[in-house]
Design a protein around this motif. Structure first.
Motif, PDB file in Angstrom:
ATOM      1  N   ARG A 181      38.357  30.026  50.799  1.00 41.63           N
ATOM      2  CA  ARG A 181      38.826  30.902  51.711  1.00 41.63           C
ATOM      3  C   ARG A 181      37.814  32.063  51.761  1.00 41.63           C
ATOM      4  O   ARG A 181      37.289  32.517  50.655  1.00 41.63           O
ATOM      5  CB  ARG A 181      40.354  31.565  51.433  1.00 41.63           C
ATOM      6  CG  ARG A 181      41.528  30.748  51.593  1.00 41.63           C
ATOM      7  CD  ARG A 181      42.592  31.325  50.811  1.00 41.63           C
ATOM      8  NE  ARG A 181      42.183  31.303  49.395  1.00 41.63           N
ATOM      9  CZ  ARG A 181      42.820  31.987  48.484  1.00 41.63           C
ATOM     10  NH1 ARG A 181      43.886  32.394  48.620  1.00 41.63           N
ATOM     11  NH2 ARG A 181      42.500  31.826  47.149  1.00 41.63           N
ATOM     12  N   GLY A 233      35.105  34.928  51.189  1.00 41.32           N
ATOM     13  CA  GLY A 233      35.214  36.004  50.519  1.00 41.32           C
ATOM     14  C   GLY A 233      35.741  35.605  48.970  1.00 41.32           C
ATOM     15  O   GLY A 233      35.640  36.370  48.059  1.00 41.32           O
ATOM     16  N   ASP A 234      36.069  34.271  48.707  1.00 36.17           N
ATOM     17  CA  ASP A 234      36.258  33.834  47.520  1.00 36.17           C
ATOM     18  C   ASP A 234      35.219  34.246  46.445  1.00 36.17           C
ATOM     19  O   ASP A 234      34.063  34.107  46.941  1.00 36.17           O
ATOM     20  CB  ASP A 234      36.665  32.003  47.468  1.00 36.17           C
ATOM     21  CG  ASP A 234      37.987  32.048  47.821  1.00 36.17           C
ATOM     22  OD1 ASP A 234      38.844  32.934  47.568  1.00 36.17           O
ATOM     23  OD2 ASP A 234      38.258  31.099  47.985  1.00 36.17           O
ATOM     24  N   ILE A 235      35.450  34.440  45.084  1.00 34.25           N
ATOM     25  CA  ILE A 235      34.593  34.514  44.360  1.00 34.25           C
ATOM     26  C   ILE A 235      34.354  33.182  43.186  1.00 34.25           C
ATOM     27  O   ILE A 235      35.654  32.883  42.737  1.00 34.25           O
ATOM     28  CB  ILE A 235      34.809  35.761  43.406  1.00 34.25           C
ATOM     29  CG1 ILE A 235      34.548  37.063  44.137  1.00 34.25           C
ATOM     30  CG2 ILE A 235      33.921  35.844  42.130  1.00 34.25           C
ATOM     31  CD1 ILE A 235      34.984  38.226  43.423  1.00 34.25           C
ATOM     32  N   CYS A 280      31.918  31.622  49.952  1.00 32.80           N
ATOM     33  CA  CYS A 280      32.510  32.399  48.726  1.00 32.80           C
ATOM     34  C   CYS A 280      31.359  33.838  49.037  1.00 32.80           C
ATOM     35  O   CYS A 280      30.299  33.658  49.668  1.00 32.80           O
ATOM     36  CB  CYS A 280      31.718  31.601  47.660  1.00 32.80           C
ATOM     37  SG  CYS A 280      32.833  30.640  47.042  1.00 32.80           S
ATOM     38  N   TRP A 299      41.586  40.361  37.603  1.00 31.16           N
ATOM     39  CA  TRP A 299      42.320  39.327  38.349  1.00 31.16           C
ATOM     40  C   TRP A 299      41.955  37.828  38.169  1.00 31.16           C
ATOM     41  O   TRP A 299      42.777  36.979  37.866  1.00 31.16           O
ATOM     42  CB  TRP A 299      42.147  39.591  39.759  1.00 31.16           C
ATOM     43  CG  TRP A 299      42.933  38.497  40.742  1.00 31.16           C
ATOM     44  CD1 TRP A 299      42.259  37.678  41.496  1.00 31.16           C
ATOM     45  CD2 TRP A 299      44.355  38.320  40.792  1.00 31.16           C
ATOM     46  NE1 TRP A 299      43.443  36.785  42.102  1.00 31.16           N
ATOM     47  CE2 TRP A 299      44.500  37.402  41.884  1.00 31.16           C
ATOM     48  CE3 TRP A 299      45.395  39.156  40.422  1.00 31.16           C
ATOM     49  CZ2 TRP A 299      45.865  36.848  42.136  1.00 31.16           C
ATOM     50  CZ3 TRP A 299      46.870  38.599  40.724  1.00 31.16           C
ATOM     51  CH2 TRP A 299      47.043  37.525  41.506  1.00 31.16           C
ATOM     52  N   ASP A 320      38.408  32.973  41.972  1.00 27.45           N
ATOM     53  CA  ASP A 320      39.290  32.128  42.756  1.00 27.45           C
ATOM     54  C   ASP A 320      38.991  30.779  42.525  1.00 27.45           C
ATOM     55  O   ASP A 320      39.752  29.970  42.742  1.00 27.45           O
ATOM     56  CB  ASP A 320      38.978  32.592  44.319  1.00 27.45           C
ATOM     57  CG  ASP A 320      39.158  33.865  44.583  1.00 27.45           C
ATOM     58  OD1 ASP A 320      40.443  34.433  44.771  1.00 27.45           O
ATOM     59  OD2 ASP A 320      38.246  34.634  44.727  1.00 27.45           O
ATOM     60  N   PRO A 367      45.233  33.639  39.145  1.00 28.25           N
ATOM     61  CA  PRO A 367      46.614  32.932  39.400  1.00 28.25           C
ATOM     62  C   PRO A 367      46.451  32.268  40.787  1.00 28.25           C
ATOM     63  O   PRO A 367      46.062  32.905  41.481  1.00 28.25           O
ATOM     64  CB  PRO A 367      47.598  33.999  39.472  1.00 28.25           C
ATOM     65  CG  PRO A 367      46.919  35.378  38.584  1.00 28.25           C
ATOM     66  CD  PRO A 367      45.327  35.041  38.786  1.00 28.25           C
ATOM     67  N   GLY A 368      46.775  31.124  40.906  1.00 27.62           N
ATOM     68  CA  GLY A 368      46.760  30.299  42.159  1.00 27.62           C
ATOM     69  C   GLY A 368      45.356  29.847  42.466  1.00 27.62           C
ATOM     70  O   GLY A 368      45.028  29.470  43.505  1.00 27.62           O
ATOM     71  N   ALA A 393      47.364  26.460  38.447  1.00 28.95           N
ATOM     72  CA  ALA A 393      45.912  26.012  39.178  1.00 28.95           C
ATOM     73  C   ALA A 393      45.973  24.609  39.832  1.00 28.95           C
ATOM     74  O   ALA A 393      46.888  23.871  39.475  1.00 28.95           O
ATOM     75  CB  ALA A 393      45.045  25.743  37.811  1.00 28.95           C
TER      76      ALA A 393
END
Lengths: 340, 340, 340, 340
Positions: free
Chosen positions: A160, A162-164, A186, A229, A232, A253-254, A279
Motif C-alpha cells: 500500500r 507509503g509502506d515501510i 514503499c 509500530w 509493514d 500488527p497485520g 502476519a
C-alpha cells in the motif's frame, strides 16, 4: 556455434561448439547481446547439477534476427528484447489459472535438459519475449530476469502506498527487491546485511536505510522509524535460517512477510509470534506477469538497475567471468558477459 | 481571536473575532501556521451552504502549543504537525470496521456546524494529529489534506507495480492523484485536460504524459503506449459527466476505474462496456488511514508537493486570497494562507 | 447427423442434417445427452443474429465417446461430463493472465460462426471438459453453464462468510446467482422481482426472502433485516435500467455491487451515491475457472439445481421446446432438451 | 453474588461470593444464562496463570437487565444477547485500522486481571453485545465465542466458492472451523485426527470426510479427491508441531494455509516447500467483526452448533463441570454451564 558450457563439478566452464537451434512455430530467433551470471549458474558449476555439455545462462537480452511461422504481430526483426526464461504448458491447470510459474511442466533456460543462453543465437516463444524501451540498454535488459524476482515479491506483498519495508539480505536479490519495493509504493526500505560494502552500495539506490546487523539491532531501528509500530512488510532475501526465523519481530500488527530467499534447511518458525500480529506470509517461486511491468518502470526512470551491473566481461572471457563470479568481492553485485 | 469567516452567499469572506476554543481530554491545541483554500471552501462562499459567521478552512498544518488531559504519548508541545479534518465516532460500526470515513457521525472541519481552521488556534484530537517529518514545511504539511484524497484513490486502485494509469482532469485533485499513483507504483501516468497550462505543469511532475483532449484522442495515446491493451487504471478526477461516462474506453481487460471527482448529475454508464472488460469500479469518499503514509512518502522524497503550491497569501490578505482563488488562473493549482 | 438449427428471424428453428464433426489433437468427442435453452439462443431466433443453418445450444452435458490424439490423462471413454463453451487462444495475453474469458479471440458454442450443441455428437477441447460427480445427472450437468454465471458473480463479490445479499431479478440467472451466493458464504439472500410465481419458487430454494417490488419497498426490507446498516452485496441480475441505477440505495457502507444482467441502454449512475458508501462495483462477462467449483458444490449437496429444471422436451420436440421457451410462463425457469 | 472462581493451580475451582459489577456509560448489564468451558479456562486451572479469586469463563449468552447511560439505540432490556469478550481501546491505532483484536490494550473476559462470566450478572460495552436471532437458544449463543475463531479463520482464508479444505484436528476449534468453512463457501472439508470418536462426530456435521491419520495418509485422500491437484486451503487447528509442519504437502499450487492452533514450540517450517506452491499463510489471533456474521449464519440455518454442545451442567455443578472438562472423553466436544 560456440557456447559457454558446464563440463564438470567444481571445474571452470568451457567454451565449446554446440548445435544451432531451429525455430518452431510461434518462436523468434534472437542474437544474444548480453547475459548475466546468476547464483544458480554458479551452483551448477559448484554442485554438479547438470550433465557435461550443458549450456549455461538464463539472464539475457538480445535482438530478433528471425521470426518463426505464426509468431504474433508486435514483434519484428531488429527489435531489441529480453526474454522470460520459464515456458509453461499453455494448457495446464496452473497456466489456465494465471499461475504459470507454478506449472510443473515449465521448461526453464539452463535448467537441464534445457540449454542456456550463453551462445550467439537462441530461439524463444514470442509470447515470452518483450521489447526493451528505447532508453534501456542490452545490459539493463539482461537485468530484467533478476529484477523480475523482486518485482514478483513486491506484487505478492500487495504494497500500500507509503509502506515501510525491511529487506533482509543485500545480495543481488535483496537489491532488486529493494528497488521493486520502492518503485512499487514503499516510502522507505530498511536493508540489513553483515557486509558493509553491500550496505554502502544499497544506501545509494534510493531512500534505503542500511542496517549492519552485526553492529546494530534491526528492531531498534524499525521501532525508532515507526514509533514502535513495526514495519509493514519484511522481504526475507538472505536465505539465512536465523534471519528467516526472526521476521516477525520487526513486523507491525497485520503486517506481511515475503519469503524470497531459499534456506537450505527448515527454519524454526514461531506460529504464536506470527499469530499475535496476524502476519500474512507469502512465498515466491520465480515470477509471473512481471516482465512488461519491470520494463515499464525501467523505461519511465522509476527503476535504475545500472548501479547493480558492477562487472562486465567479453564472451571470450566467459571462463574468467565465472571464475570471478564464484569469488565475487562484497562490493560487486552482478557480473555480465557481453556478446557482440 | 480573529478568524476568516463566511458571511453571505457570493460575497467575499470577512475577518472577524471568534471565541477561543477549549481543549477536551485527548485533544491537542495547535497554533495554525498555514492553510490551503479548497474548492469546497469556495463552494460555501458561492452557493451559501453555511450560516453567517462560519469559520472556513480544513487544509492545515501548525504547531502543538498545549496538550489536553489524556492526550496519547508520542506528541508534545512544539511538535510540527498536520491534522486529519474528519473525526468519527470511535464506537460506531463503520469506525470499528476500519472505514471511519464512512461513519455518518463524522465531524469535519469547516463543515457546518463545525468551524474551520482559518484562525490562529484550534483544538483537535491527538489521534488524528500527525507529526511532520523534519524536512517538510508547514506549507507542504497543509497540502497533506488534498494529497490524502489522491493517496486514498491510489489505495483503492490496489496498484500493482508497473501499472499504467490515466488521470482525467488536471485540477488540484488530479495533480495529487497523479503524484500518489506514481509514488504508489505506477510506471507512468497519462493525464488529460483541456487547459494546456495545467497539462504543462503536470508534465514537469514526473513520468506524466499530458494529453489535451481538445486536440488529441485519449484512446489513441493509450493504445500506442500499451500496444492496444489499454490502461490498467483510470482515475476519474474531472467530475465531468462526459469524461466519467467514457472511462471504460481506454481501460484494459480486468482494469480498474476509481471515481474521485463528483459529477453533479448521474452519468450515462454503460454496464455492457464495463462487463466486456470486467472492470472493477471503486469510489472514494474523502480518505482513511493515509495521513502517515502521505507524510512518509513526502519525507523520503517520493512525493514533492511544492510545485503545486503556486500562490501564497498572508493571513491579513485572506479576503484577497479567496477572491483570487475564485478566479484562479489555469496555471495556478493551490493557493495557501500563511499564519505566523 | 441431425441438429436443431436456426433458419430465419422470428421463425421457429428446424431440425436439419449437418456434417459430423472431426476431433483435433487435444479434443474429445462427446455424445450429447441433454442441453438447456438459454435466452441467448432465443435472441438468435428472435433478432436474427445468425446465418441460416446455425446450430443452436451451448448448455450441455454428455458422454465421452472418443478421445483425440494428445488428450490429457484424466478423461476416458464413457466419462460423464459437461463442458465450458468458451475456448480462448491459449497464448493470448488475457489467457496468460488467467482472465481467459476476456480474450477477444474466444470461440463460444453457438455464437456464429461456431455451431452449437443441439446435435447428437460434438467435439471439444479436453482442457474445458469436466467430469460430473456420480450423483449428478446429465440434466443437472447441463445446468452448470448457467450456474457458472452465478458462481462467477459470487467469486467477483468476494463474499465474506455471513454476508447478506440482495439479488435483483428472479429469472434463471437471478436464481443461480442466489444459489451460488448462499453456497458461497452468504447467510441470507433477499430476492426481488415483480412476478410472484418466480418469487414463490425462489423462496423454496434456501434462506431466500422474496420481495415483490411492485408491492413492497426493497430498502424497507433490507433496513429491517440489517438494523439500518444495509446489504453487504447487491447482485443486479434483472438487466432492468431502473433496478440497475438503484443498487446503491440498499447497499451498506463499504458494500459491493455486481452487475450480472446486461441492460440494453446506459443507466443513470449516481457517482455521488456510490461514493458516500465507497461501493466497489464489479462486472461479470460469462465466467472463468468456475466449472470444477460448481460441480464440487453440486456433488457435495451444497447446490441443488434440480428445482430449476422446470420443463423437459425430447430431441424430436426441439422445435416445440423453443416455441415454449419463447413464451415461458412465469413459473418456469429452465427448459431442457434430452438426447438419448 | 456467587461466582465460579479459580483458587489454586491444579485444584478444582470454587464457587465464592464476589462483588456486584456496576455499569459504566455505554455499557449494558446482563443476566448470564449459559457459559461454555474453554480450554483456556482449563489451562488457568492447570497451569496457574491467575491470582486466587479470579472468576472464570468467557463464552457466554444472556439477557439484558439494564442499560448504562449512553448505551446505543438498538439494544433494550429483555434482549437475548451474546457478547464478544475482547474490548479494545477505541482510540488505538490497531482499532482505527479495523484490526482491534491486535490492539495490545485489549481487555479480555477471564484474562487476569479481568474477571470472567461464570456469575449471575456482568456488565459489557453495548458495542460488543449482539442480539440472538429468535430461533437461537442461549446455549447456542454461548457457542458463538468459539465459533467466532472458526469464522475468523474462514475470513482469513478468503474462501472462493467451491474450495476444498483440510481441517487438521477435530477438537472444538477444528469442529467450528469446519462448520465455518462449509458455511463460508467450501464444497467439502477433509478432517484429520487420531481419535476416531471425534472423526465420527465430525462426519455427521455436513460434507466432511474424516481421515484418521493414524491409519490413512492424508495426501492420498486429498490427491484422490482432487485428481492430484491438492486442497485449496489447510486450516491447521491441532496445534500439533508435526501437523503444523506438514501443511504444505496436501496443499494445491497457489493454496492457502491458516494457522489456527497454537503449537507450544517453534515448528520446522520448510520455506522451499511453501515456495514451490507459492502458499499464502495466514495466522489468526482470536477474531474481529465476526459475531454478527456467525449469528446471521446460525439464524438462517447455515450453521448448526447444537451437535457440538455435548455436555450440560447446572451452575451449582460448576466444580464438577470443570472436573469433567479436564478429563473430557473423546466423544465430547463442548461442556456448558447453565445459569437460570
Amino acid at each position: 556455434m560456440r557456447a559457454a558450457v558446464y563440463l564438470e563439478k567444481n571445474k571452470p566452464l568451457a567454451v565449446q561448439t554446440v548445435a544451432d537451434p531451429t525455430p518452431a512455430p510461434g518462436q523468434v530467433v534472437l542474437a544474444v547481446k548480453g547475459a548475466g551470471i546468476c547464483g544458480s549458474d554458479l551452483h551448477m558449476v559448484q554442485y554438479g547439477f547438470a550433465a557435461p555439455g550443458q549450456v549455461l545462462g538464463h539472464e539475457f537480452a538480445g535482438e530478433i534476427v528471425a521470426l518463426g511461422a505464426g509468431a504474433p504481430s508486435g514483434l519484428k526483426v531488429g527489435d531489441r528484447v529480453c526474454m522470460e526464461p520459464g515456458i509453461p504448458d499453455p494448457n495446464s491447470k496452473a497456466t489456465q489459472l494465471g499461475i504459470y510459474n507454478l506449472d510443473p511442466a515449465v521448461r526453464f533456460w539452463a535448467t537441464p535438459p534445457v540449454h542456456g543462453v550463453l551462445r550467439p543465437t537462441v530461439v524463444h516463444p514470442a509470447a515470452f519475449t518483450f521489447k526493451l524501451p528505447d532508453n534501456i540498454s542490452f545490459a539493463e535488459g539482461a537485468m530484467v530476469e533478476p529484477l523480475a524476482v523482486g518485482m514478483h515479491a513486491a506484487n505478492k506483498a500487495r504494497i500500500r502506498p507509503g509502506d515501510i519495508a525491511v529487506v533482509s539480505g543485500a545480495g543481488p536479490i535483496g537489491m532488486v527487491t529493494a528497488l521493486a519495493a520502492l518503485a512499487g509504493g514503499c516510502s522507505q526500505v530498511i536493508m540489513t546485511d553483515v557486509q558493509q560494502p553491500k550496505l554502502d552500495l544499497a544506501a545509494t539506490l534510493g531512500p534505503i536505510k542500511p542496517v549492519n546487523v552485526a553492529k546494530e539491532k534491526l528492531t531498534d531501528v524499525v521501532n525508532k522509524l515507526t514509533d514502535g509500530w513495526g514495519a509493514d512488510i519484511v522481504f526475507e532475501c538472505s536465505g539465512n535460517e536465523k534471519a528467516a526465523a526472526g521476521v516477525f519481530e520487526p513486523l507491525c500488527p497485520g503486517g506481511v512477510v515475503v519469503y524470497v530467499g531459499i534456506p537450505l534447511e527448515p527454519i524454526a518458525y514461531s506460529i504464536s509470534a506470527a499469530q499475535i500480529k496476524e502476519a500474512r506470509v507469502e512465498h515466491v517461486f520465480r515470477y509471473a506477469h512481471v516482465y512488461p511491468r519491470a520494463l515499464a518502470l525501467m523505461g519511465s526512470g522509476k527503476i535504475d538497475v545500472k548501479p547493480l551491473i558492477t562487472d562486465k566481461f567479453g564472451f571470450k572471457e566467459s571462463v574468467a567471468a565465472f571464475d570471478f563470479a564464484v569469488k565475487m568481492p562484497p562490493s560487486s553485485v552482478k557480473a555480465q558477459i557481453e556478446l557482440s
